[in-house]
Structure formats: structure tokens, C-alpha cells
Design a protein around this motif. Structure first.
Motif, short mmCIF file in Angstrom:
data_model
loop_
_atom_site.label_atom_id
_atom_site.label_comp_id
_atom_site.label_asym_id
_atom_site.label_seq_id
_atom_site.Cartn_x
_atom_site.Cartn_y
_atom_site.Cartn_z
N PRO A 1 37.75 16.90 40.35
CA PRO A 1 39.16 16.54 40.31
C PRO A 1 39.36 15.11 39.78
CG PRO A 1 38.57 17.40 42.47
CD PRO A 1 37.31 17.21 41.71
N ALA A 2 40.52 14.88 39.19
CA ALA A 2 40.90 13.53 38.76
C ALA A 2 41.72 12.90 39.88
CB ALA A 2 41.71 13.60 37.47
N TYR A 3 41.50 11.62 40.13
CA TYR A 3 42.21 10.91 41.19
C TYR A 3 43.06 9.81 40.61
CZ TYR A 3 39.42 13.34 44.62
OH TYR A 3 38.86 14.32 45.40
N GLN A 4 44.25 9.63 41.20
CA GLN A 4 45.17 8.58 40.78
C GLN A 4 45.62 7.81 42.02
OE1 GLN A 4 48.71 9.97 38.83
NE2 GLN A 4 49.46 7.90 38.45
N TYR A 5 45.50 6.49 41.95
CA TYR A 5 45.94 5.63 43.06
C TYR A 5 47.46 5.68 43.13
CZ TYR A 5 46.80 1.37 45.75
OH TYR A 5 47.22 0.46 46.68
N THR A 6 47.98 5.98 44.33
CA THR A 6 49.43 6.10 44.50
C THR A 6 50.00 5.06 45.46
OG1 THR A 6 49.14 7.76 46.24
CG2 THR A 6 49.43 8.57 43.97
N GLY A 7 49.18 4.12 45.91
CA GLY A 7 49.71 3.05 46.75
C GLY A 7 48.95 2.89 48.04
N LYS A 8 49.35 1.85 48.76
CA LYS A 8 48.73 1.57 50.05
C LYS A 8 49.08 2.61 51.08
CE LYS A 8 47.64 -2.28 52.24
NZ LYS A 8 47.51 -3.54 52.85
N GLY A 9 48.13 2.88 51.95
CA GLY A 9 48.36 3.79 53.06
C GLY A 9 48.66 3.01 54.32
N GLU A 10 48.31 3.58 55.43
CA GLU A 10 48.60 2.99 56.74
C GLU A 10 47.58 1.90 57.09
OE1 GLU A 10 48.32 5.11 60.82
OE2 GLU A 10 50.35 5.48 60.05
N ASP A 11 48.05 0.88 57.77
CA ASP A 11 47.21 -0.19 58.29
C ASP A 11 47.44 -0.23 59.79
OD1 ASP A 11 45.54 -2.38 58.47
OD2 ASP A 11 46.78 -3.71 57.26
#
Length: 141
Positions: free
Chosen positions: A38-48
């Protein structure tokens, strides 16, 4: 002072934590592809999130500390989290409070109260510092 969360100060007279665990995640969407990975794309920060595990010995601290934290959680508001060294963590909400009472006196009062708090980040430290500085400047002018 070990740390301050809103107006709650973590210290021997209130509550001390023995461990601080921080977990940060980042979001990546995946797209399936024929014949390959699969190809992956960064979509932003998650939970901290931060988990504080600690204890209160009623001879030295007060069980009212957990009541105060529960009241803060009831508000649903974010509070600043600042380390004892001055590190500004940003704005955080209290997600949960877990409490375990053990080793009881004859009257039922516990000798040891262990707790676990889960905090989740709502704003970055930069936004918090900007808001605080803006309020200071606004009050001066």
C-alpha cells in the motif's frame, strides 16, 4: 512542585506521581495498490496523551486532591500543563481518573491511595504561550 495542571499543583501535600508516560501518534492514510505494498500519505498529527501514575499517603497528602481533579474534569475545559522545570507542555484535558485504595485503618480510611490520570493535548505550547503573552500585552495597554 513537580508539575502544575491548571491550578492543581502536583507535590507531596497534594499528590505525587511516580511515572509519567507520554504517547504521541501521527496519522497516515493508506491506499491499496495492485501487486505491491500500500501507499501511505501523511494526513496530520494524531493524539498526544500523558498518563500520570502516582500515590497519595493520607498522612502526608489529602484525598481531596483527587476530588479537585475530578471537578476539573467535570468542567470539560482544557488547562495548561507546566513541568516543575518550567517546560510548557501546552493545553490538556483530563480524560480519566482511576483510583485504588488499599491498606485500611480500622475506621475504613485508606493508608494508601494509588491513582492514574490520563491527559490529552488540545493545543500546542506555542499557541498557549501566544495566548498568555497576548493577554499580558492586552492588560498592559
Amino acid at each position: 512542585m513537580m508539575m502544575i495542571f491548571g491550578m492543581f499543583v502536583f507535590s507531596i501535600p497534594t499528590a505525587t506521581y511516580q511515572s509519567l508516560q507520554r504517547s504521541t501518534s501521527w496519522n497516515h492514510a493508506n491506499n491499496s495498490r495492485f501487486g505491491t505494498s500500500p501507499a501511505y500519505q501523511y494526513t496530520g498529527k494524531g493524539e498526544d496523551s500523558i498518563t500520570l501514575d502516582g500515590s497519595i499517603v493520607p498522612e502526608f497528602g489529602s484525598q481531596l486532591s483527587l476530588t479537585a481533579l475530578r471537578l476539573m474534569g467535570d468542567t470539560g475545559k482544557s488547562f495548561p500543563l507546566i513541568g516543575g522545570s518550567g517546560k510548557i507542555y501546552g493545553m490538556w484535558v483530563l480524560e480519566s481518573v482511576d483510583e485504588t485504595q488499599t491498606y485500611f485503618f480500622k475506621n475504613g480510611k485508606p493508608r494508601l491511595v494509588e491513582f492514574s490520570l490520563k491527559l490529552t493535548k488540545t493545543q500546542t505550547a506555542g499557541v498557549l504561550v501566544g495566548n498568555v503573552l497576548g493577554n499580558i500585552v492586552g492588560n498592559i495597554l
